[in-house]
Design an enzyme around this catalytic site. Structure first.
Site, PDB file in Angstrom:
ATOM      1  N   ARG B 124       2.680 -19.326  -5.905  1.00 17.68           N
ATOM      2  CA  ARG B 124       3.121 -18.934  -4.500  1.00 17.68           C
ATOM      3  C   ARG B 124       4.027 -17.726  -4.394  1.00 17.68           C
ATOM      4  NH1 ARG B 124       3.180 -24.513  -3.658  1.00 17.68           N
ATOM      5  NH2 ARG B 124       1.481 -25.160  -2.420  1.00 17.68           N
ATOM      6  N   LYS B 146       1.612  -3.486   0.642  1.00 19.77           N
ATOM      7  CA  LYS B 146       0.218  -4.245   1.170  1.00 19.77           C
ATOM      8  C   LYS B 146      -0.727  -4.360   0.080  1.00 19.77           C
ATOM      9  CE  LYS B 146      -2.106  -2.335   4.507  1.00 19.77           C
ATOM     10  NZ  LYS B 146      -2.341  -1.335   5.702  1.00 19.77           N
ATOM     11  N   GLU B 188      -4.066  11.920   0.029  1.00 18.51           N
ATOM     12  CA  GLU B 188      -3.123  11.115   0.595  1.00 18.51           C
ATOM     13  C   GLU B 188      -1.768  11.971   0.688  1.00 18.51           C
ATOM     14  OE1 GLU B 188      -4.085   7.920   1.827  1.00 18.51           O
ATOM     15  OE2 GLU B 188      -5.507   7.226   0.544  1.00 18.51           O
ATOM     16  N   LYS B 229       6.426   7.747   2.793  1.00 17.66           N
ATOM     17  CA  LYS B 229       5.889   6.494   2.811  1.00 17.66           C
ATOM     18  C   LYS B 229       7.027   5.264   2.803  1.00 17.66           C
ATOM     19  CE  LYS B 229       2.771   3.168   2.100  1.00 17.66           C
ATOM     20  NZ  LYS B 229       1.119   2.712   1.352  1.00 17.66           N
ATOM     21  N   GLU B 239       3.414  -3.844   9.233  1.00 19.43           N
ATOM     22  CA  GLU B 239       2.598  -3.328  10.071  1.00 19.43           C
ATOM     23  C   GLU B 239       2.173  -3.803  11.525  1.00 19.43           C
ATOM     24  OE1 GLU B 239      -0.935  -1.989   7.988  1.00 19.43           O
ATOM     25  OE2 GLU B 239      -1.884  -1.013   9.612  1.00 19.43           O
ATOM     26  N   ARG B 243       3.651   1.631  11.229  1.00 13.83           N
ATOM     27  CA  ARG B 243       3.296   1.802  10.014  1.00 13.83           C
ATOM     28  C   ARG B 243       1.705   2.279  10.147  1.00 13.83           C
ATOM     29  NH1 ARG B 243       4.308  -2.196   4.626  1.00 13.83           N
ATOM     30  NH2 ARG B 243       2.519  -1.241   3.412  1.00 13.83           N
ATOM     31  N   ASN B 247      -2.774   4.981   8.505  1.00  9.82           N
ATOM     32  CA  ASN B 247      -4.171   4.990   8.467  1.00  9.82           C
ATOM     33  C   ASN B 247      -4.817   6.135   9.060  1.00  9.82           C
ATOM     34  OD1 ASN B 247      -4.173   2.374   7.415  1.00  9.82           O
ATOM     35  ND2 ASN B 247      -3.914   1.281   9.543  1.00  9.82           N
ATOM     36  N   HIS B 250      -8.338   6.950   8.001  1.00 12.31           N
ATOM     37  CA  HIS B 250      -8.696   5.907   7.373  1.00 12.31           C
ATOM     38  C   HIS B 250      -9.605   4.943   8.105  1.00 12.31           C
ATOM     39  CE1 HIS B 250      -5.576   6.669   4.444  1.00 12.31           C
ATOM     40  NE2 HIS B 250      -5.833   5.548   3.640  1.00 12.31           N
ATOM     41  N   HIS B 254     -12.794   4.512   5.758  1.00 13.19           N
ATOM     42  CA  HIS B 254     -13.251   3.287   5.477  1.00 13.19           C
ATOM     43  C   HIS B 254     -14.682   3.073   5.933  1.00 13.19           C
ATOM     44  CE1 HIS B 254      -9.090   1.144   5.310  1.00 13.19           C
ATOM     45  NE2 HIS B 254      -9.370   1.850   4.196  1.00 13.19           N
ATOM     46  N   HIS B 269     -12.130   6.820  -2.483  1.00 15.19           N
ATOM     47  CA  HIS B 269     -11.241   6.238  -1.294  1.00 15.19           C
ATOM     48  C   HIS B 269     -10.578   7.643  -0.667  1.00 15.19           C
ATOM     49  CE1 HIS B 269      -8.721   4.125   1.324  1.00 15.19           C
ATOM     50  NE2 HIS B 269      -7.508   4.864   0.862  1.00 15.19           N
TER      51      HIS B 269
HETATM   52  N1  NAD Z   1      -1.983  -0.949  -0.738  1.00 16.96           N
HETATM   53  C1  NAD Z   1      -2.097   0.264  -0.130  1.00 16.96           C
HETATM   54  O1  NAD Z   1      -1.203   0.521   0.734  1.00 16.96           O
HETATM   55  C2  NAD Z   1      -3.009   1.268  -0.287  1.00 16.96           C
HETATM   56  C3  NAD Z   1      -2.943   2.593   0.114  1.00 16.96           C
HETATM   57  C4  NAD Z   1      -4.022   3.337  -0.168  1.00 16.96           C
HETATM   58  C5  NAD Z   1      -5.180   3.051  -0.953  1.00 16.96           C
HETATM   59  N2  NAD Z   1      -5.081   1.891  -1.254  1.00 16.96           N
HETATM   60  C6  NAD Z   1      -6.223   1.429  -2.193  1.00 16.96           C
HETATM   61  O2  NAD Z   1      -6.351   2.091  -3.426  1.00 16.96           O
HETATM   62  C7  NAD Z   1      -7.660   2.081  -3.935  1.00 16.96           C
HETATM   63  C8  NAD Z   1      -7.720   3.494  -4.242  1.00 16.96           C
HETATM   64  O3  NAD Z   1      -7.045   3.736  -5.455  1.00 16.96           O
HETATM   65  P1  NAD Z   1      -7.235   4.933  -6.537  1.00 16.96           P
HETATM   66  O4  NAD Z   1      -7.935   5.918  -6.066  1.00 16.96           O
HETATM   67  O5  NAD Z   1      -6.114   5.002  -7.479  1.00 16.96           O
HETATM   68  O6  NAD Z   1      -8.593   4.297  -7.341  1.00 16.96           O
HETATM   69  P2  NAD Z   1      -8.743   3.515  -8.537  1.00 16.96           P
HETATM   70  O7  NAD Z   1      -7.734   2.460  -8.887  1.00 16.96           O
HETATM   71  O8  NAD Z   1     -10.242   3.086  -8.595  1.00 16.96           O
HETATM   72  O9  NAD Z   1      -8.584   4.704  -9.723  1.00 16.96           O
HETATM   73  C9  NAD Z   1      -9.489   5.899  -9.729  1.00 16.96           C
HETATM   74  C10 NAD Z   1     -10.056   5.941 -11.142  1.00 16.96           C
HETATM   75  O10 NAD Z   1      -9.184   6.574 -12.001  1.00 16.96           O
HETATM   76  C11 NAD Z   1      -9.231   5.687 -13.260  1.00 16.96           C
HETATM   77  N3  NAD Z   1      -7.769   6.076 -13.718  1.00 16.96           N
HETATM   78  C12 NAD Z   1      -6.571   5.641 -12.904  1.00 16.96           C
HETATM   79  N4  NAD Z   1      -5.317   6.198 -13.869  1.00 16.96           N
HETATM   80  C13 NAD Z   1      -5.916   6.983 -14.564  1.00 16.96           C
HETATM   81  C14 NAD Z   1      -5.270   7.614 -15.757  1.00 16.96           C
HETATM   82  N5  NAD Z   1      -3.979   7.669 -15.970  1.00 16.96           N
HETATM   83  N6  NAD Z   1      -6.139   8.064 -16.774  1.00 16.96           N
HETATM   84  C15 NAD Z   1      -7.543   7.746 -16.683  1.00 16.96           C
HETATM   85  N7  NAD Z   1      -8.175   7.230 -15.667  1.00 16.96           N
HETATM   86  C16 NAD Z   1      -7.173   6.701 -14.685  1.00 16.96           C
HETATM   87  C17 NAD Z   1      -9.274   4.293 -12.874  1.00 16.96           C
HETATM   88  O11 NAD Z   1      -9.905   3.512 -13.930  1.00 16.96           O
HETATM   89  C18 NAD Z   1     -10.393   4.579 -11.755  1.00 16.96           C
HETATM   90  O12 NAD Z   1     -11.523   4.907 -12.456  1.00 16.96           O
HETATM   91  C19 NAD Z   1      -8.442   1.556  -2.766  1.00 16.96           C
HETATM   92  O13 NAD Z   1      -8.858   0.328  -3.047  1.00 16.96           O
HETATM   93  C20 NAD Z   1      -7.524   1.760  -1.554  1.00 16.96           C
HETATM   94  O14 NAD Z   1      -8.007   0.602  -0.635  1.00 16.96           O
HETATM   95  C21 NAD Z   1      -4.215   0.898  -1.133  1.00 16.96           C
HETATM   96 ZN    ZN Z   2      -5.516   5.310   1.537  1.00 15.86          ZN
END
Ligand code: NAD
Ligand code: ZN
Ligand code: NAD
Ligand code: ZN
Lengths: 371, 371
Positions: B124, B146, B188, B229, B239, B243, B247, B250, B254, B269
């Site tokens: 939890r 989030k 972003e 942010k 949110e 907040r 989006n 997005h 999405h 993404h």
């Molecule tokens: N929680 C939130 O507030 C929030 C905000 C924006 C996006 N997101 C989420 O984030 C995700 C996208 O994140 P992302 O773009 O980082 O994708 P990801 O985590 O898939 O990373 C992108 C790619 O880069 C590789 N990678 C990452 N760091 C590396 C490094 N230093 N060296 C080599 N390879 C590396 C990963 O293995 C992956 O293949 C989505 O699922 C999205 O929904 C969440």
């Molecule tokens: Zn995003």
């Protein structure tokens, strides 16, 4: 119809009412619409409760103008799993409920824990309402916002704190509850007396038959139990202190449940708690914390109401003491290698004991092991 | 080594620091031990990040006297699923971590969202630390609490709010990030300028090449994005209002991600967000909210940095406009049947538009559909 008893859970902006009394299923729509105007609902229930009580609730929702869909899961502790969590979350999303709508947990503690968790994570948190239909759920699991599922590594190890917006405890809904389940829930009622309400325990010793029979004594017992639970929850919402007292009987109890692999045919939760409470008192005696008279008094009451009270009462045998200790050490109330137990100085005088030596627990389990 | 830039996320008792700069992986143990004395950790990472960066982090943890175990998941958006959630939770429990220990999310946004969610529900709620290794994760997903996974019904529909105790954004860790991913994360960064920081957007138009090249401009861009942010998150942790501005891009984005079934080979993404931002500006123009010059300016910048900016840029084709609207309507930013979008009065002047007529969106999608 007489007005229900109302108990408030004082949690500031997360405060909510528990309503206790007969006929509440029929008023569910009105009570929900008053608190969540315009909400549509998804009712999550299990097959037994659906068969026994769902039409009454549906009529009550309709009468209050609340439109609903139903998500049904199988009954039993094994339903508190990732796979059923996924099913319920998907059902909520499939019903296209939004953050202003609500999820209703309609059933015992299994449905309540699973549904509360699903409501806590669907769209990162949806309002939910507890409509508990087992005695255990009415006096314990529906109040306080602890939700969750089990892990192969232990019970209730996965979940969130997510408070309901309302709890509707219809005492008539208990009429279809199997008597064994009623009795198991009664263990949690007695627990509040054993924790810190000695007068309530004495009252139960005199009035337990009336509580089982129904009527005013039953409503009073449920209301007193809810007051006790609401008090503790208001003092310690996130279980960083006092709330741990509610685990009286549960460390031993969970180990027994795990030992029978959550097989409800052999042991249901409240039965595990009954044995666990007796063991906690007996162990306290062994540690020179409480008088043997208190332990005997607890055992006598559990026996009188027909609850199991010792390890030998678990049908089908148990793994050995070492294995049982393994289940205890895996339990989440373990901290930095030492064991935390709820122990007691006597009836109504429970306390949180940290640093209980595992070796003492092991010897105790060996001494009390049936074979 | 120079001191990292520090940005505070002002959330009262849940406040925490974001540290930004080179060499932070090597200091991870010291920074964590200073905030969570005595904690053991489980590091959750994906296969790519493990291969590229794990030894550096492990050395840094060891240097600070923090003992660790590693849980590795496959890379990619599909990892944000119930089944991997279960795996990570089980790994945390298997490591016998307690509530005083910590979980480290070491990777991009996928690892961060999944790990934060797992930390939020194991026992939890366990403390967790974000060590983001993608640009997107450093400027966006690692900050704000989030967390979540995807559902077949839509992206990020399941999760909790669970704030980290610390965010360590090592700008050197980005050196092994594929350039396509860096570019996607840049979308972003630009987003914050488009929301409400027009000067930052203008600065990016001038300095984006230096940001891509690394060094001081990169650190400054990441720090400014984190400040933006952190501001929004401190104003609206859960949110319920402002907040939602984050989006921007997005809702369309999405829908495109869903349309390609989260196939990262076709669209990651940040690329979806880039197209989504361009579409949000173009749609705002169509609704007579913003000047076509602003939309053109946004498109020109995305094009300049090499990001996709229109639906035709998604390789492999898209389902028709009706199907895309279906993905949008399923998105969680839908409220009582009307559509909520982040629209704009121009660069740096975004706002939350409720009650956007679905028919307008549909016509717009048809007009802009590549074929
Ligand atoms: N929680 C939130 O507030 C929030 C905000 C924006 C996006 N997101 C989420 O984030 C995700 C996208 O994140 P992302 O773009 O980082 O994708 P990801 O985590 O898939 O990373 C992108 C790619 O880069 C590789 N990678 C990452 N760091 C590396 C490094 N230093 N060296 C080599 N390879 C590396 C990963 O293995 C992956 O293949 C989505 O699922 C999205 O929904 C969440
Ligand atoms: Zn995003
Ligand atoms: N969240 C908490 O704070 C908390 C506290 C205590 C217990 N619990 C949990 O509660 C669970 C046990 O709850 P329980 O004892 O209610 O078990 P349960 O939900 O399995 O219900 C017991 C049985 O009674 C049936 N049933 C329930 N109401 C009925 C009715 N009115 N008519 C006919 N049949 C009915 C159910 O289908 C089930 O077969 C455990 O999983 C335990 O961990 C949670
Ligand atoms: Zn219990």
């Amino acid at each position: 119809m007489s007005e229900p008893v109302k108990v408030e859970v004082g949690l500031g902006e997360r405060a909510y009412d528990i309503l206790i009394g007969p006929g509440l299923l029929g008023r569910a729509g009105a009570e929900i619409a008053a608190r969540l105007p315009g909400a549509r609902v998804a009712v999550v229930t299990d097959e037994n409760v659906a068969a026994a009580q769902l039409p009454v609730l549906q009529a009550g929702l309709e009468a209050g103008g609340v439109s609903s869909t139903v998500i049904t899961v199988p009954p039993g502790e094994k339903t508190k799993s990732f796979s059923h969590l996924e099913t319920v979350v998907d059902g909520i999303l499939a019903a296209k409920l939004e953050r202003r709508d609500a999820v209703i947990a309609f059933g015992g503690g299994v449905v309540g824990d699973l549904t509360g968790f699903a409501a806590g994570i669907a769209r990162r948190g949806m309002p939910f309402v507890q409509v508990p239909t087992s005695l255990l759920a009415q006096v314990d699991s529906s109040v306080g916002g602890k939700t969750g599922i089990n892990s192969p590594r232990g019970k209730n190890l996965v979940g969130v704190f997510h408070q309901p917006k309302l709890v509707l405890a219809d005492t008539e809904a208990l009429d279809t509850l199997p008597v064994r389940e009623f009795r198991a829930g009664y263990a949690e009622v007695a627990k509040y007396g054993l924790i810190d309400r000695p007068d309530f325990f004495a009252w139960l010793e005199k009035n337990w038959q009336a509580v089982f029979a129904g009527g005013a004594a039953r409503i009073e017992a449920i209301a007193e139990a809810c007051r006790a639970k609401a008090d503790v929850v208001a003092r310690d919402e996130f279980e960083t202190g006092d709330r741990a007292l509610l685990n009286l009987g549960h460390t031993f109890g969970h180990a027994l449940e795990a030992a029978v692999q959550y097989d409800g045919a052999r042991l249901v939760h409240g039965e595990g708690v009954a044995i666990g409470m007796a063991l906690a008192h007996r162990f306290s005696t062994r540690m020179n914390l409480a008088s043997p008279d208190d332990a005997a008094r607890v055992e006598a009451h559990l026996k009188a109401v027909g609850l199991p009270w010792r390890m030998a009462d678990v049908p089908g045998g148990l793994p050995d003491a070492e294995a049982l200790l393994g289940f205890i050490a895996q339990d989440k109330k373990v901290s930095r290698g030492t064991l935390t137990f709820i122990l007691t100085h006597g009836v109504g005088k429970s306390f949180v004991a940290r640093d209980v030596p595992a070796s003492e627990v092991l010897s105790f389990l060996k001494e009390n092991h049936p074979g």
